[in-house]
Design an enzyme around this catalytic site. Structure first.
Site, PDB file in Angstrom:
ATOM      1  N   SER A   1       0.825  -1.201   0.000  1.00 58.92           N
ATOM      2  CA  SER A   1       0.000   0.000   0.000  1.00 58.92           C
ATOM      3  C   SER A   1       0.870   1.267   0.000  1.00 58.92           C
ATOM      4  O   SER A   1       1.714   1.439  -0.875  1.00 58.92           O
ATOM      5  CB  SER A   1      -0.957  -0.042   1.189  1.00 58.92           C
TER       6      SER A   1
ATOM      7  N   ASP B   1      -5.923  -3.276  -2.590  1.00 58.05           N
ATOM      8  CA  ASP B   1      -4.899  -3.018  -1.578  1.00 58.05           C
ATOM      9  C   ASP B   1      -4.391  -4.310  -0.933  1.00 58.05           C
ATOM     10  O   ASP B   1      -5.172  -5.130  -0.429  1.00 58.05           O
ATOM     11  CB  ASP B   1      -5.516  -2.121  -0.506  1.00 58.05           C
TER      12      ASP B   1
END
Length: 285
Positions: free
Chosen positions: A42, A167
């Site tokens: 991320s 993500d």
């Protein structure tokens, strides 16, 4: 401490809390401390890219200076582009125009044996994927970074290699277990919460209309907080047993995942930089 191929660097995400990580990495670059293996997720992946291309302060400029100038977080971006973070600005104009990314140095380092992996979540399989791009494909490199950073609910699903991705923090927020499985017995872990912090929220079963085409993704989202807290327990265990060194904020972090207060971001960045310097002086120099 000697950094060799058995030593890994693990970078947690955390949205705008990632400015702490960018400060740590800028300190590493100041003292030319480079790990040959990095796995990041991320926001950690986005900050790690600037470390992998040897561009100090690039991540700081992107996260703080450019936020103040372009205000790239907000509902208007969600309405107009399907993502609460302006994706065109972050993954097109930033790397290719406003804060140019040094692709040549990145790919040259890859050819010299440096490894950089980014974690994504495969929406179909419900499994984490650890992706790298070493062949020189700039578009794929940015697509992986975007997928790794695409928060559920407020970002579009990103297609990488024909697979729908979101993500990586949904399933593997702190990918130290992967680093160890890849042969890196000792790891330096950069987290974006203070020691002892656990997510106090409650997991809830996702309704059928949420990601209705991806039932395995719904399962992941229904238990993500419990998984994250267990990973934090594992980090503490590794640290206590001497199998990892952890660089983390010293006090509870007041910066939110989508923080827009640049004074708070600047303070957290500076804390990260000082933490990185202390690490280098204590363990490297």
């Amino acid at each position: 401490m000697h950094i060799d191929r058995n030593t890994g660097l693990v970078l947690e995400g955390g949205g705008m809390r990632g400015v702490f990580t960018s400060g740590v990495l800028d300190a590493f670059m100041k003292y030319e401390v480079y790990f040959r293996y990095v796995v990041a997720v991320s926001a950690g992946a986005c900050n790690g890219l600037s470390y992998a291309s040897r561009q100090p302060r690039r991540a700081r400029i992107s996260n703080i200076d450019m936020l103040a100038r372009y205000d790239y977080i907000g509902v208007r971006h969600l309405v107009t582009q399907g993502c609460i973070f302006d994706p065109d600005l972050l993954y097109n104009r930033f790397p290719n125009e406003l804060v140019p990314y040094d692709y040549d140095t990145y790919f040259d380092n890859c050819r010299r044996g440096y490894e950089f992996e980014m974690v994504t979540t495969n929406c179909q399989t419900g499994l984490s994927e650890y992706l790298s791009e070493y062949s020189g494909d700039r578009h794929r490199l940015l697509a992986i970074a975007r997928a790794s950073s695409s928060l559920p609910y407020v970002s579009k699903i990103v297609t990488v290699d024909g697979k729908p991705m979101l993500d990586g923090g949904i399933i593997d927020s702190i990918p130290v277990a992967h680093a160890m499985a890849a042969g890196h017995e000792f790891n330096v872990i950069v987290t974006t919460h203070s020691k002892g912090w656990r997510d106090p929220g409650k997991d809830r079963k996702q309704p059928p209309f949420i990601y209705r085409n991806y039932p395995r993704l719904r399962v992941l989202l229904s238990r993500r907080l419990a998984v994250y807290n267990k990973q934090m327990d594992f980090v503490d265990e590794l640290e206590a047993s001497g199998k990892a060194l952890v660089i983390r904020p010293q006090a509870p972090v007041v910066v939110g995942r989508m923080e827009k207060d640049t004074k708070k971001l600047e303070a957290l960045y500076e804390e990260g930089f000082l933490s990185g310097e202390r690490f280098v002086c204590k363990y490297i120099k």
